[in-house]
Design a protein around this motif. Structure first.
Motif, PDB file in Angstrom:
ATOM      1  N   SER A 143      19.674  -7.983  57.746  1.00 19.45           N
ATOM      2  CA  SER A 143      18.411  -7.538  58.350  1.00 19.45           C
ATOM      3  C   SER A 143      17.890  -6.258  57.721  1.00 19.45           C
ATOM      4  CB  SER A 143      18.588  -7.340  59.847  1.00 19.45           C
ATOM      5  OG  SER A 143      19.545  -6.328  60.074  1.00 19.45           O
ATOM      6  N   ALA A 144      18.754  -5.492  57.073  1.00 20.19           N
ATOM      7  CA  ALA A 144      18.317  -4.187  56.571  1.00 20.19           C
ATOM      8  C   ALA A 144      17.067  -4.256  55.689  1.00 20.19           C
ATOM      9  CB  ALA A 144      19.458  -3.506  55.839  1.00 20.19           C
ATOM     10  N   PRO A 145      16.980  -5.213  54.738  1.00 19.57           N
ATOM     11  CA  PRO A 145      15.783  -5.215  53.884  1.00 19.57           C
ATOM     12  C   PRO A 145      14.493  -5.402  54.664  1.00 19.57           C
ATOM     13  CG  PRO A 145      17.458  -6.632  52.950  1.00 19.57           C
ATOM     14  CD  PRO A 145      17.940  -6.233  54.302  1.00 19.57           C
ATOM     15  N   TYR A 146      14.579  -6.087  55.816  1.00 21.28           N
ATOM     16  CA  TYR A 146      13.345  -6.345  56.556  1.00 21.28           C
ATOM     17  C   TYR A 146      12.820  -5.079  57.222  1.00 21.28           C
ATOM     18  CZ  TYR A 146      14.807 -11.006  55.512  1.00 21.28           C
ATOM     19  OH  TYR A 146      15.185 -12.109  54.828  1.00 21.28           O
ATOM     20  N   PHE A 147      13.744  -4.207  57.637  1.00 21.21           N
ATOM     21  CA  PHE A 147      13.288  -2.930  58.176  1.00 21.21           C
ATOM     22  C   PHE A 147      12.510  -2.162  57.109  1.00 21.21           C
ATOM     23  CE2 PHE A 147      16.528  -3.771  61.296  1.00 21.21           C
ATOM     24  CZ  PHE A 147      16.001  -3.221  62.446  1.00 21.21           C
ATOM     25  N   VAL A 148      13.115  -2.142  55.909  1.00 17.55           N
ATOM     26  CA  VAL A 148      12.469  -1.423  54.809  1.00 17.55           C
ATOM     27  C   VAL A 148      11.112  -2.034  54.522  1.00 17.55           C
ATOM     28  CG1 VAL A 148      12.719  -0.811  52.402  1.00 17.55           C
ATOM     29  CG2 VAL A 148      14.707  -0.812  53.875  1.00 17.55           C
ATOM     30  N   MET A 149      11.099  -3.364  54.469  1.00 18.24           N
ATOM     31  CA  MET A 149       9.858  -4.068  54.152  1.00 18.24           C
ATOM     32  C   MET A 149       8.811  -3.819  55.244  1.00 18.24           C
ATOM     33  SD  MET A 149       8.676  -5.996  51.832  1.00 18.24           S
ATOM     34  CE  MET A 149       7.019  -6.636  51.757  1.00 18.24           C
ATOM     35  N   ALA A 150       9.269  -3.828  56.497  1.00 18.66           N
ATOM     36  CA  ALA A 150       8.326  -3.625  57.603  1.00 18.66           C
ATOM     37  C   ALA A 150       7.724  -2.228  57.524  1.00 18.66           C
ATOM     38  CB  ALA A 150       9.041  -3.828  58.936  1.00 18.66           C
ATOM     39  N   GLY A 151       8.568  -1.244  57.278  1.00 21.51           N
ATOM     40  CA  GLY A 151       8.066   0.117  57.190  1.00 21.51           C
ATOM     41  C   GLY A 151       7.023   0.271  56.101  1.00 21.51           C
ATOM     42  N   PHE A 152       7.241  -0.477  55.031  1.00 22.96           N
ATOM     43  CA  PHE A 152       6.309  -0.409  53.907  1.00 22.96           C
ATOM     44  C   PHE A 152       5.012  -1.134  54.237  1.00 22.96           C
ATOM     45  CE2 PHE A 152       5.075  -3.018  50.152  1.00 22.96           C
ATOM     46  CZ  PHE A 152       4.408  -2.022  49.469  1.00 22.96           C
ATOM     47  N   ALA A 153       5.152  -2.371  54.745  1.00 26.23           N
ATOM     48  CA  ALA A 153       3.955  -3.197  54.957  1.00 26.23           C
ATOM     49  C   ALA A 153       3.082  -2.627  56.063  1.00 26.23           C
ATOM     50  CB  ALA A 153       4.379  -4.624  55.276  1.00 26.23           C
ATOM     51  N   LEU A 154       3.713  -2.065  57.104  1.00 27.77           N
ATOM     52  CA  LEU A 154       2.931  -1.544  58.222  1.00 27.77           C
ATOM     53  C   LEU A 154       2.059  -0.370  57.797  1.00 27.77           C
ATOM     54  CD1 LEU A 154       5.433  -1.775  61.190  1.00 27.77           C
ATOM     55  CD2 LEU A 154       3.339  -3.057  60.860  1.00 27.77           C
ATOM     56  N   ALA A 155       2.482   0.348  56.752  1.00 22.90           N
ATOM     57  CA  ALA A 155       1.690   1.489  56.312  1.00 22.90           C
ATOM     58  C   ALA A 155       0.308   1.053  55.853  1.00 22.90           C
ATOM     59  CB  ALA A 155       2.415   2.212  55.185  1.00 22.90           C
ATOM     60  N   PHE A 156       0.205  -0.205  55.365  1.00 24.21           N
ATOM     61  CA  PHE A 156      -1.087  -0.658  54.829  1.00 24.21           C
ATOM     62  C   PHE A 156      -2.145  -0.815  55.913  1.00 24.21           C
ATOM     63  CE2 PHE A 156       1.282  -1.493  51.053  1.00 24.21           C
ATOM     64  CZ  PHE A 156       0.359  -1.305  50.058  1.00 24.21           C
ATOM     65  N   VAL A 157      -1.702  -0.837  57.170  1.00 24.07           N
ATOM     66  CA  VAL A 157      -2.677  -0.980  58.254  1.00 24.07           C
ATOM     67  C   VAL A 157      -3.686   0.159  58.219  1.00 24.07           C
ATOM     68  CG1 VAL A 157      -2.932  -0.970  60.747  1.00 24.07           C
ATOM     69  CG2 VAL A 157      -1.119  -2.303  59.698  1.00 24.07           C
ATOM     70  N   VAL A 158      -3.205   1.361  57.938  1.00 28.94           N
ATOM     71  CA  VAL A 158      -4.129   2.500  58.025  1.00 28.94           C
ATOM     72  C   VAL A 158      -4.486   3.063  56.654  1.00 28.94           C
ATOM     73  CG1 VAL A 158      -3.502   3.196  60.338  1.00 28.94           C
ATOM     74  CG2 VAL A 158      -2.196   4.049  58.403  1.00 28.94           C
ATOM     75  N   LEU A 159      -4.161   2.353  55.586  1.00 29.62           N
ATOM     76  CA  LEU A 159      -4.531   2.874  54.264  1.00 29.62           C
ATOM     77  C   LEU A 159      -5.986   2.537  53.987  1.00 29.62           C
ATOM     78  CD1 LEU A 159      -1.766   2.364  51.616  1.00 29.62           C
ATOM     79  CD2 LEU A 159      -2.297   4.338  53.016  1.00 29.62           C
ATOM     80  N   PRO A 160      -6.836   3.518  53.809  1.00 30.23           N
ATOM     81  CA  PRO A 160      -8.226   3.201  53.511  1.00 30.23           C
ATOM     82  C   PRO A 160      -8.394   2.780  52.050  1.00 30.23           C
ATOM     83  CG  PRO A 160      -7.918   5.566  53.692  1.00 30.23           C
ATOM     84  CD  PRO A 160      -6.576   4.943  53.881  1.00 30.23           C
ATOM     85  N   PHE A 161      -9.290   1.817  51.844  1.00 28.03           N
ATOM     86  CA  PHE A 161      -9.619   1.409  50.474  1.00 28.03           C
ATOM     87  C   PHE A 161     -11.052   1.779  50.133  1.00 28.03           C
ATOM     88  CE2 PHE A 161      -5.980  -1.243  51.259  1.00 28.03           C
ATOM     89  CZ  PHE A 161      -5.350  -1.278  50.036  1.00 28.03           C
ATOM     90  N   GLY A 162     -11.829   2.052  51.156  1.00 31.42           N
ATOM     91  CA  GLY A 162     -13.231   2.376  50.933  1.00 31.42           C
ATOM     92  C   GLY A 162     -13.860   2.783  52.238  1.00 31.42           C
ATOM     93  N   GLU A 163     -15.183   2.930  52.205  1.00 29.90           N
ATOM     94  CA  GLU A 163     -15.883   3.511  53.349  1.00 29.90           C
ATOM     95  C   GLU A 163     -15.610   2.733  54.632  1.00 29.90           C
ATOM     96  OE1 GLU A 163     -18.934   4.693  56.092  1.00 29.90           O
ATOM     97  OE2 GLU A 163     -18.917   2.717  55.173  1.00 29.90           O
ATOM     98  N   SER A 164     -15.724   1.420  54.582  1.00 24.46           N
ATOM     99  CA  SER A 164     -15.408   0.626  55.774  1.00 24.46           C
ATOM    100  C   SER A 164     -14.203  -0.265  55.527  1.00 24.46           C
ATOM    101  CB  SER A 164     -16.597  -0.246  56.160  1.00 24.46           C
ATOM    102  OG  SER A 164     -17.693   0.561  56.471  1.00 24.46           O
ATOM    103  N   LEU A 165     -13.517  -0.008  54.426  1.00 24.67           N
ATOM    104  CA  LEU A 165     -12.467  -0.927  54.010  1.00 24.67           C
ATOM    105  C   LEU A 165     -11.121  -0.394  54.477  1.00 24.67           C
ATOM    106  CD1 LEU A 165     -13.771  -1.496  50.397  1.00 24.67           C
ATOM    107  CD2 LEU A 165     -14.435  -2.649  52.489  1.00 24.67           C
ATOM    108  N   ILE A 166     -10.762  -0.751  55.665  1.00 24.53           N
ATOM    109  CA  ILE A 166      -9.474  -0.361  56.212  1.00 24.53           C
ATOM    110  C   ILE A 166      -9.120  -1.407  57.247  1.00 24.53           C
ATOM    111  CG2 ILE A 166     -10.545   1.142  57.955  1.00 24.53           C
ATOM    112  CD1 ILE A 166      -8.125   3.010  57.557  1.00 24.53           C
ATOM    113  N   ALA A 167      -7.842  -1.769  57.299  1.00 24.40           N
ATOM    114  CA  ALA A 167      -7.462  -2.838  58.227  1.00 24.40           C
ATOM    115  C   ALA A 167      -7.751  -2.406  59.651  1.00 24.40           C
ATOM    116  CB  ALA A 167      -5.985  -3.168  58.044  1.00 24.40           C
ATOM    117  N   ALA A 168      -7.327  -1.207  60.014  1.00 25.36           N
ATOM    118  CA  ALA A 168      -7.608  -0.718  61.365  1.00 25.36           C
ATOM    119  C   ALA A 168      -7.712   0.786  61.289  1.00 25.36           C
ATOM    120  CB  ALA A 168      -6.500  -1.127  62.323  1.00 25.36           C
ATOM    121  N   ASP A 169      -8.886   1.293  61.623  1.00 27.27           N
ATOM    122  CA  ASP A 169      -9.063   2.740  61.586  1.00 27.27           C
ATOM    123  C   ASP A 169      -8.563   3.313  62.908  1.00 27.27           C
ATOM    124  OD1 ASP A 169      -9.730   5.269  61.018  1.00 27.27           O
ATOM    125  OD2 ASP A 169     -11.895   5.007  61.269  1.00 27.27           O
TER     126      ASP A 169
END
Lengths: 456, 380
Positions: A143-169
């Protein structure tokens, strides 16, 4: 030679063209997908679409939730894939940069300039045996790799790509980011413990000590842009900055420059990058917490390690370097182009694409800086790592935090202060950059070398 | 069979016993360390040598005098000129063969180039063990040129087999002198660049300064030689103090550890001695190429089936890893009665255990790297 490339069958021209097509097309398609999907998968838009297309009232229609979920799911799928692919491309870029720094040839087999090497590596790792040591703690090890993967993937939720381009502000964006990236250390600690190997345990413990320690200076340093913007939302922090360097958070407040340095160093430490790559220090701990991993689980760790570069760079860009702000394009320009339509017009999409380009370019510059640092510096020792954190970074982070409190009061009185500081620090940075280039040139001349780009 | 060496560490407390090697990235070959650690702090590290033992000394008793020369390459394959030279010198002393002056110069030239190559590996791997990968490859890049030069000279890039009893195997090929001088010009600039790249890097200095300090008397007591000894401030170099071959003709200084950033005898001093020795070697090669006398490269009439009268001889040469001694005993036949090689790496292993108490795991890596041990030279 059996390993000879099939260059005799495929002409080099085709190889270059295919590489270019994939190398530009793949990220291009992903960016386009993010550009299109992130504004369109918002629940409000989906609701409106449901109402308009199906002619039902979204409030009473039983499948509204499902439609919203599917839309968000598609965006999440794209974002995770973006993370994985950007991670692979970062590997390629890092290997090419490092091989140039080290007078090596580097990747040059799969595709032009070895661009497909990361795909080949991933496929190879997929086909390898997924070995689990007999004495390992099976459940935790798996299970350890999934924790690492989850921590990484979840960060993309709030990473802005542009003015309105963000998964969830999220209105707690920065807080959320710090919280989910801490998941990575859980995975690493589990990996170190469950491997039942002394080296892995060493690596896991080092990593836990390191990441948890460095979250404190990182957290306090992040408070500086938060104070300056008055919001925890990632987009809000970007909106509080301007497009020009002297309007960026990093320059409009002298303490913020310090905070940026602290944040950058702490991010290197949290990402286990040189000079803080103690958890997997090859010459000391063989491979640290990764020692017993093989196959795809190993690949997941590497995906996260390199994908994290993007996250680190994007977060630093957002908080300190003005994010996606485009010169001469203010909020009113976006609003004007947006109009009142449900699906906005081409002008708005163009502006969004432009802001995305700015964000991506800045991110890539920071990412490249991290790569340079990795291949230049030696590794520090664990006690020095702790000393650096607790004796230098934490006090300085708090000092810059306190200074920012006073600074914000002063700026509230005389707003010109921020401009003065911005222009002065931008000029100082530009001067440093010029000096750096001159020194580089002088070093090249002293060695009798010249800049040679022919092997790209 | 339980390993005898495990008896030397206390297994009945909370401390962890760590098998550091034999296959470990930073043991520079096949060496094992039984490391007793309390967390990151080492309470004891016991070296366990012998994984690379190839009976090289015993082989010398059955190969004949000339036939042993290629085997000496394998004593220290990172700097194979020096065992060559040590063995050849020992046999020449035993038989009284006079080596022509030109051959002695060629020995000095090839030896000093080889010393540069070996030190490049040493300082490069040291930087790699500290975590910086780039300097290692820069070092290997320069070493590649030296390998090319030595290949042009004797046809081999690693195990040279260049020396012969009574001289050397080949004279300088055409154009070699200019190529070497061009390389040395480049190399002197490279050393400056290398210093800028890694030697004076703040992190690097802090990782090495005051780590694993060997005081001068202790270094002498434990029989350290070469840069390890000189790093501790003991000014001793066989090339200058017991000159052999052509070395008395050259002007060169012997770098000695000065405690530049810490205490005299710390890991940084040992490292920096090697860096500066490369510059000195470059000077020696220049002088030797300039003064190179004409003449034969082999002593006349060295018997092919060499029979040596009963007797014994000792030769001492300054290898890249310090003083290397060859002790040969002849019993009047065409084979050696006994050949003994004394190497620097073996004695250097002895000092690791007393030094290891209180070091961090990362410091142990730095200590091993700074002693520049090469596994084949330990075990022979």
């Amino acid at each position: 030679m059996p390993t000879k490339r099939t260059a005799s069958k495929i002409s080099p021209r085709t190889v270059v063209l295919v590489t270019l097509a994939v190398g530009l097309g793949l990220p291009g398609a992903l960016f386009a997908a993010i550009l299109l999907l992130s504004p369109l998968t918002k629940p409000a838009v989906i609701d409106a679409l449901v109402g308009r297309v199906l002619g039902v009232d979204p409030a009473t229609w039983p499948w509204t939730g499902l439609a919203e979920g599917v839309a968000v799911g598609i965006l999440a799928f794209i974002l995770v894939n973006f993370g994985a692919i950007v991670s692979g491309m970062t590997v390629w870029w890092e290997m090419r940069v490092s091989s140039r720094m080290q007078s090596r040839v580097g990747y040059n087999r799969a595709g032009a300039a070895g661009f497909f090497q990361w795909i080949a590596d991933a496929v190879k790792l997929l086909f390898k045996e997924d070995l689990i040591p007999a004495d390992a703690d099976q459940i935790l090890f798996r299970s350890a790799p999934y924790f690492v993967m989850a921590g990484f993937a979840l960060a993309f939720v709030v990473l802005p790509f542009g003015e309105s381009l963000i998964a969830a502000d999220l209105n707690v964006g920065v807080f959320y980011l710090i919280a989910v990236t801490a998941l990575v250390v859980v995975g690493i600690l589990l990996a170190g413990w469950s491997s039942n190997s002394k080296w892995a345990l060493f690596g896991g413990m080092r990593s836990a000590a390191q990441v948890i320690s460095y979250e404190i200076p990182a957290g306090v340093a992040v408070m500086v842009p938060i104070l300056m913007s008055g919001t925890l939302s990632m987009q809000g922090i970007v909106r509080a900055q301007g497009a020009w360097p002297w309007q960026w958070n990093v320059f409009t407040n002298p303490a913020s420059t310090v905070a940026f340095a602290i944040f950058f160093i702490s991010q290197l430490a949290e990402g286990n990058r040189t000079p803080f790559d103690l958890p997997e220090a090859e010459s000391e701990l063989v491979a640290g917490y990764l020692s017993e991993y093989s196959g795809f689980r190993f690949a997941l760790y590497f995906l996260v390690e390199f994908g994290n570069l993007w996250v680190m760079a994007a977060v630093a860009t957002t908080l300190f370097l003005g994010g996606w702000q485009v010169p001469f394009v203010g909020p009113e320009a976006y609003a004007a182009a947006r109009g009142a339509e449900l699906i906005p017009g081409a002008a708005w999409w163009g502006l969004e694409a432009l802001s995305m380009v700015v964000m991506v370019l800045k991110t890539l510059v920071v990412l490249n800086l991290i790569v340079w640092v990795r291949w230049t510096l030696p590794r520090i020792r664990i006690d020095q790592m702790m000393n650096l954190c607790w004796k230098y970074l934490v006090p300085w982070a708090f000092a810059s935090f306190l200074f920012t409190l006073l600074w914000q009061l002063a700026v509230a009185g005389t707003p010109a202060l921020a401009t003065v500081s911005g222009i002065a620090l931008t000029a100082a940075t530009a001067l440093l950059l010029v000096l750096f280039l001159r020194q580089t040139r002088a070093n090249l001349v002293a060695m009798g070398d010249r800049v040679d780009l022919t092997n790209w | 069979m339980e390993k005898l060496i495990l008896r030397r560490v206390d297994q009945n407390n909370e401390e962890m016993i760590l098998n550091f090697g034999p296959q470990h990235p930073s043991t520079h070959g096949v060496i094992n360390f039984i490391v007793q650690t309390d967390g990151e702090v080492i309470t004891r590290a016991v070296p366990d040598v012998g994984y690379l033992h190839r009976s090289l000394e015993k082989i010398g008793e059955s190969t004949g005098w000339h036939g042993y020369m290629p085997y000496t390459d394998r004593i220290d394959y990172v700097a194979a000129m020096f065992p060559n030279e040590g063995y050849a010198t020992a046999v020449e002393r035993l038989t009284g063969i006079e080596v022509p002056r030109r051959a002695q110069y060629l020995r000095a030239i090839s030896g000093e180039l080889c010393r540069i190559a070996s030190h490049l590996i040493s300082v490069g791997t040291m930087a790699m063990d500290i975590g910086a990968f780039t300097p290692m490859l820069h070092g290997v890049r320069e070493r590649e040129t030296i390998n090319d030069l030595i290949e042009a000279l004797c046809g081999a890039r690693l195990t040279y087999n260049y020396h012969r009893i009574g001289g050397v195997a080949f004279d300088l090929p055409e154009g070699w002198r200019d190529r070497t001088l061009a390389f040395l010009d480049h190399f002197d600039r490279f050393l400056v660049e290398f210093d800028r790249l890694i030697t004076f890097n703040e992190i690097y200095i802090r990782r090495l300064a005051n780590v694993a300090v060997i005081p001068g008397p202790m270094a002498v007591d434990y029989g350290l030689v070469g840069p390890n000894l000189r790093g501790s401030g003991v000014d001793w170099d066989v090339r200058r103090d017991l000159p052999y071959g052509a070395y008395s003709d050259f002007e060169f200084s012997i770098p000695v550890g000065q405690g530049m950033f810490g205490t005299v005898g710390d890991s940084f001093d040992r490292y920096f001695c090697r860096v500066r020795e490369m510059g000195e070697s470059s000077k020696i090669v220049r002088q030797a190429l300039e003064k190179l006398p004409d003449g034969e490269i082999m002593a006349p009439k060295v018997q092919r089936n060499l029979k040596v009268e009963a007797g014994e001889a000792l030769s001492r040469v300054e290898s890249a890893r310090g003083e290397m001694a060859f002790y040969v005993v002849a019993d009047g036949t065409n084979k050696a009665y006994r050949i003994r090689a004394r190497t620097g790496s073996f004695t250097a292993m002895g000092i690791i255990e007393p030094l290891s108490r209180g070091l961090m795991v990362a410091d142990l890596v730095a200590l091993i790297a700074s002693l520049d041990v090469v596994a084949p030279e330990i075990d022979r």
